[in-house]
Scaffold this motif. Structure first.
Motif, PDB file in Angstrom:
ATOM      1  N   ALA A 123       2.485 -12.479  10.468  1.00 40.59           N
ATOM      2  CA  ALA A 123       2.737 -11.063  10.757  1.00 40.59           C
ATOM      3  C   ALA A 123       3.371 -10.414   9.537  1.00 40.59           C
ATOM      4  N   THR A 124       2.943  -9.211   9.216  1.00 36.67           N
ATOM      5  CA  THR A 124       3.546  -8.417   8.152  1.00 36.67           C
ATOM      6  C   THR A 124       4.361  -7.302   8.797  1.00 36.67           C
ATOM      7  N   ILE A 125       5.652  -7.264   8.500  1.00 32.53           N
ATOM      8  CA  ILE A 125       6.562  -6.285   9.096  1.00 32.53           C
ATOM      9  C   ILE A 125       6.934  -5.257   8.025  1.00 32.53           C
ATOM     10  N   LYS A 126       6.647  -3.997   8.293  1.00 35.01           N
ATOM     11  CA  LYS A 126       6.933  -2.937   7.317  1.00 35.01           C
ATOM     12  C   LYS A 126       8.430  -2.638   7.230  1.00 35.01           C
ATOM     13  N   LYS A 127       8.868  -2.223   6.045  1.00 31.68           N
ATOM     14  CA  LYS A 127      10.249  -1.806   5.833  1.00 31.68           C
ATOM     15  C   LYS A 127      10.344  -0.344   5.410  1.00 31.68           C
ATOM     16  N   THR A 128       9.229   0.219   4.964  1.00 32.47           N
ATOM     17  CA  THR A 128       9.201   1.629   4.597  1.00 32.47           C
ATOM     18  C   THR A 128       8.056   2.310   5.326  1.00 32.47           C
ATOM     19  N   SER A 129       8.084   3.644   5.346  1.00 31.96           N
ATOM     20  CA  SER A 129       7.067   4.433   6.072  1.00 31.96           C
ATOM     21  C   SER A 129       6.958   3.971   7.523  1.00 31.96           C
ATOM     22  N   ILE A 130       8.091   3.619   8.109  1.00 32.16           N
ATOM     23  CA  ILE A 130       8.098   3.130   9.487  1.00 32.16           C
ATOM     24  C   ILE A 130       7.753   4.267  10.436  1.00 32.16           C
ATOM     25  N   GLY A 131       6.802   4.020  11.303  1.00 31.19           N
ATOM     26  CA  GLY A 131       6.335   5.025  12.243  1.00 31.19           C
ATOM     27  C   GLY A 131       5.188   5.852  11.706  1.00 31.19           C
ATOM     28  N   THR A 132       4.857   5.669  10.439  1.00 32.11           N
ATOM     29  CA  THR A 132       3.742   6.385   9.815  1.00 32.11           C
ATOM     30  C   THR A 132       2.645   5.388   9.464  1.00 32.11           C
ATOM     31  N   ALA A 133       1.425   5.676   9.855  1.00 29.12           N
ATOM     32  CA  ALA A 133       0.324   4.764   9.582  1.00 29.12           C
ATOM     33  C   ALA A 133       0.095   4.643   8.083  1.00 29.12           C
ATOM     34  N   SER A 134       0.103   3.409   7.587  1.00 34.53           N
ATOM     35  CA  SER A 134      -0.169   3.151   6.174  1.00 34.53           C
ATOM     36  C   SER A 134      -0.825   1.787   6.037  1.00 34.53           C
ATOM     37  N   ALA A 135      -1.477   1.556   4.905  1.00 33.33           N
ATOM     38  CA  ALA A 135      -2.256   0.332   4.708  1.00 33.33           C
ATOM     39  C   ALA A 135      -1.358  -0.900   4.791  1.00 33.33           C
ATOM     40  N   THR A 136      -1.680  -1.780   5.725  1.00 33.58           N
ATOM     41  CA  THR A 136      -0.912  -2.992   5.968  1.00 33.58           C
ATOM     42  C   THR A 136      -1.872  -4.081   6.419  1.00 33.58           C
ATOM     43  N   SER A 137      -1.616  -5.324   6.013  1.00 31.09           N
ATOM     44  CA  SER A 137      -2.505  -6.401   6.431  1.00 31.09           C
ATOM     45  C   SER A 137      -1.756  -7.714   6.551  1.00 31.09           C
ATOM     46  N   ALA A 138      -2.368  -8.650   7.276  1.00 30.09           N
ATOM     47  CA  ALA A 138      -1.863 -10.018   7.408  1.00 30.09           C
ATOM     48  C   ALA A 138      -3.068 -10.923   7.560  1.00 30.09           C
ATOM     49  N   TYR A 139      -2.995 -12.127   6.960  1.00 21.56           N
ATOM     50  CA  TYR A 139      -4.120 -13.047   7.119  1.00 21.56           C
ATOM     51  C   TYR A 139      -3.628 -14.485   7.233  1.00 21.56           C
ATOM     52  N   LEU A 140      -4.477 -15.326   7.824  1.00 23.92           N
ATOM     53  CA  LEU A 140      -4.197 -16.750   7.977  1.00 23.92           C
ATOM     54  C   LEU A 140      -5.504 -17.497   7.786  1.00 23.92           C
ATOM     55  N   GLU A 141      -5.482 -18.504   6.932  1.00 22.75           N
ATOM     56  CA  GLU A 141      -6.670 -19.320   6.675  1.00 22.75           C
ATOM     57  C   GLU A 141      -6.303 -20.786   6.828  1.00 22.75           C
ATOM     58  N   VAL A 142      -6.857 -21.438   7.851  1.00 21.08           N
ATOM     59  CA  VAL A 142      -6.671 -22.871   8.051  1.00 21.08           C
ATOM     60  C   VAL A 142      -7.703 -23.593   7.195  1.00 21.08           C
ATOM     61  N   GLN A 143      -7.270 -24.599   6.469  1.00 20.17           N
ATOM     62  CA  GLN A 143      -8.176 -25.291   5.539  1.00 20.17           C
ATOM     63  C   GLN A 143      -9.424 -25.789   6.268  1.00 20.17           C
ATOM     64  N   GLY A 144     -10.571 -25.411   5.722  1.00 18.31           N
ATOM     65  CA  GLY A 144     -11.837 -25.800   6.315  1.00 18.31           C
ATOM     66  C   GLY A 144     -12.382 -24.811   7.310  1.00 18.31           C
ATOM     67  N   LYS A 145     -11.646 -23.727   7.549  1.00 19.70           N
ATOM     68  CA  LYS A 145     -12.088 -22.724   8.515  1.00 19.70           C
ATOM     69  C   LYS A 145     -12.083 -21.340   7.869  1.00 19.70           C
ATOM     70  N   THR A 146     -12.708 -20.391   8.551  1.00 20.75           N
ATOM     71  CA  THR A 146     -12.823 -19.035   8.019  1.00 20.75           C
ATOM     72  C   THR A 146     -11.498 -18.292   8.110  1.00 20.75           C
ATOM     73  N   ARG A 147     -11.169 -17.545   7.068  1.00 15.12           N
ATOM     74  CA  ARG A 147      -9.949 -16.742   7.070  1.00 15.12           C
ATOM     75  C   ARG A 147     -10.024 -15.654   8.130  1.00 15.12           C
ATOM     76  N   VAL A 148      -8.911 -15.434   8.830  1.00 19.33           N
ATOM     77  CA  VAL A 148      -8.809 -14.374   9.834  1.00 19.33           C
ATOM     78  C   VAL A 148      -7.813 -13.341   9.317  1.00 19.33           C
ATOM     79  N   THR A 149      -8.211 -12.065   9.317  1.00 21.79           N
ATOM     80  CA  THR A 149      -7.387 -10.996   8.749  1.00 21.79           C
ATOM     81  C   THR A 149      -7.242  -9.843   9.731  1.00 21.79           C
ATOM     82  N   ASP A 150      -6.044  -9.300   9.803  1.00 21.64           N
ATOM     83  CA  ASP A 150      -5.803  -8.050  10.528  1.00 21.64           C
ATOM     84  C   ASP A 150      -5.401  -7.012   9.491  1.00 21.64           C
ATOM     85  N   SER A 151      -6.263  -6.027   9.268  1.00 19.87           N
ATOM     86  CA  SER A 151      -6.039  -5.059   8.202  1.00 19.87           C
ATOM     87  C   SER A 151      -6.355  -3.659   8.695  1.00 19.87           C
ATOM     88  N   GLY A 152      -5.521  -2.693   8.335  1.00 21.83           N
ATOM     89  CA  GLY A 152      -5.764  -1.315   8.739  1.00 21.83           C
ATOM     90  C   GLY A 152      -4.588  -0.434   8.381  1.00 21.83           C
TER      91      GLY A 152
END
Length: 478
Positions: free
Chosen positions: A412-441
């Motif tokens: 999880a990526t937790i914002k510290k600035t622009s809180i409450g305002t939509a801004s570009a943020t992402s988090a990803y997890l890649e288990v070795q041997g599997k496809t990376r999963v990303t939440d971005s927006g």
């Protein structure tokens, strides 16, 4: 609150083990000393329903509180939330118990819930072997929730299965301790796999008035289309308690028979927010204040303090602050009111357990409300512990968490600035041997959670906030 007020055995390798064997004492003694635990064990055995599934469903509905036989806002009764004209009468037919007992007697109610759940399983064709696998009951659980849409049915069932995976530790009104040990269970979603995941990434900010909310529209029969604040000034925010569960309330507001709604619903466990009526329109939640107010419902029951979590307070306060700032509403108790304060009302919510002092501190910032109301632990859920983190400049922090009970990682990526305002943020997890999963927006508070099974596997993880990016190597391999 929108209706008249008030609302151990363990599965191991698919086998139901009686609580008496686990505790080393006769079943009758355990049942007498712990009547609700005994009722769950008996109902599970009688109707061949996994005991832990039964407890998790009941906890999701009521936190194991029967509320003295009084109904929820959507007409559900007892620990298992048997709904009038739906599951209540069917339970009476199957168990041969009178409706009055099913409403007020915990043991009868639990047996009734198990009977209905088994009936749904039979209709779905679950064999005796399949019934031993808690994951195979997913469609039956989804049906039990009486949702008006497949999306909400999935939300309901996913809530139950999240509890199964994360475990339950609850104290009943009678003082019993009821537990479900965490374990990894893969739900067989069947056709619900194609339904929208309402716990997935939030919708685009343009679809909701509040950027962090998920959009699930209420029935058009349950609110009045308007053009506020042009037609009517918005100068009040009304705090409610649902007298029911999060998924159940969302489903109820989608039911055209309800004739009630609120603009927002906030979940107890993690503070998730769903918007159901646009702020320009008049939700039917507060009588004379409908024209001038925005209504926020909070999952739970007024007579049970366990629903009012810090995650809920912080998330709701951030929502209230956002609404107040956009409409110029003063952040005080004259303008931010309980349903019980609305002139002419006979409602008592949010009730005596609602901590107005804490809530208003979070709203005004005097109690930390100007900080991000979410933490990595609240985003990932119960059972997850931070094992690594990386700063994203001053814009935020990305966290890697691990759940020892089920072997899952979470990022999880937790914002510290622009809180409450939509801004570009992402988090990803890649288990070795599997496809990376990303939440971005464009997110107002956090990106994620991104979860994957990673026991004994190396992982890459990272994220972005503002212009800062972190990418790990493959690490944490054991």
């Amino acid at each position: 609150m929108l209706a008249r007020l008030r609302r151990s055995a363990v599965l191991l390798t698919g086998a139901l083990i009686p609580v008496s064997l686990l505790m080393g004492q006769p079943a009758a003694t355990a049942s007498a000393a712990d009547p609700m635990a005994g009722a769950f064990a008996k109902a599970a055995t009688t109707y061949e329903v996994p005991r832990d599934l039964l407890v998790s469903l009941a906890y999701a509905e009521t936190h194991l509180d029967g509320h003295d036989g009084e109904p929820s806002a959507s007409g559900g009764y007892g620990v298992m939330h048997l709904v009038a004209a739906r599951t209540l009468e069917r339970a009476a037919t199957i168990t041969k118990q009178p409706v009055s007992a099913l409403k007020s007697d915990d043991a009868a109610n639990i047996a009734g819930g198990a009977a209905v759940l088994r009936a749904y399983a039979d209709e779905l064709g679950l064999t005796a072997t399949a019934r031993k696998d808690a994951g195979k009951w997913y469609e039956a659980v989804a049906k039990y929730g009486n949702a008006t849409s497949a999306d909400v049915a999935r939300l309901y069932a996913d809530t139950v299965y999240d509890l199964l995976n994360e475990g339950v530790r609850a104290t009943t009104p009678g003082g019993e301790s009821i537990t479900v040990q965490p374990r990894a269970i893969e739900p067989a979603r069947g056709p619900y796999a194609k339904a929208k995941d309402l716990d997935g990434p939030t919708t685009l900010a343009a679809a909701t008035d509040y950027p962090s909310a998920t959009w699930v529209p209420a029935s058009t029969s349950n609110y009045a289309v308007s053009s506020r604040p042009t037609s009517d000034a918005i100068d009040r925010i009304v705090i409610h308690v649902t007298q029911g569960s999060y998924a159940g309330t969302i489903s109820w507001f989608q039911n055209p028979a309800a004739k009630v709604s609120a603009h927002y619903v906030v979940r107890s466990s993690d503070g998730a927010v769903t918007q159901m009526v646009r702020e320009k329109d008049r939700a039917w939640h507060a009588g004379d204040y409908n024209r001038r107010s925005v209504g926020i419902e909070h999952e739970g029951f007024v007579d049970n303090a366990s629903w009012f979590t810090d995650a809920m307070y912080r998330s709701s306060a951030a929502l209230t602050r956002n609404i107040a700032d956009r409409y110029g509403i003063p952040k005080d108790r004259t303008h931010i009111v309980g349903h019980n304060q609305v002139p002419g009302t006979d409602h008592t919510d949010p009730g005596g357990y609602w901590d107005w002092t804490k809530y208003m501190q979070y709203v005004t910032g005097s109690g930390g409300g100007t900080t991000n109301p979410h933490t990595a632990e609240s985003v990932c859920g119960s059972g997850y512990t931070v094992i690594d983190s990386a700063a994203l400049g001053t814009a935020g922090t990305v966290y890697l968490l691990y759940n020892t009970a089920n072997g899952n990682n979470c990022v999880a990526t937790i914002k510290k600035t622009s809180i409450g305002t939509a801004s570009a943020t992402s988090a990803y997890l890649e288990v070795q041997g599997k496809t990376r999963v990303t939440d971005s927006g464009n997110f107002a508070y956090f990106a994620g959670p991104v979860k994957a099974a990673a026991a004994d596997k190396c992982v890459k993880w990272g994220g972005k906030a503002g212009s800062s990016v972190y990418d790990s190597p493959f690490e944490h391999c054991s």
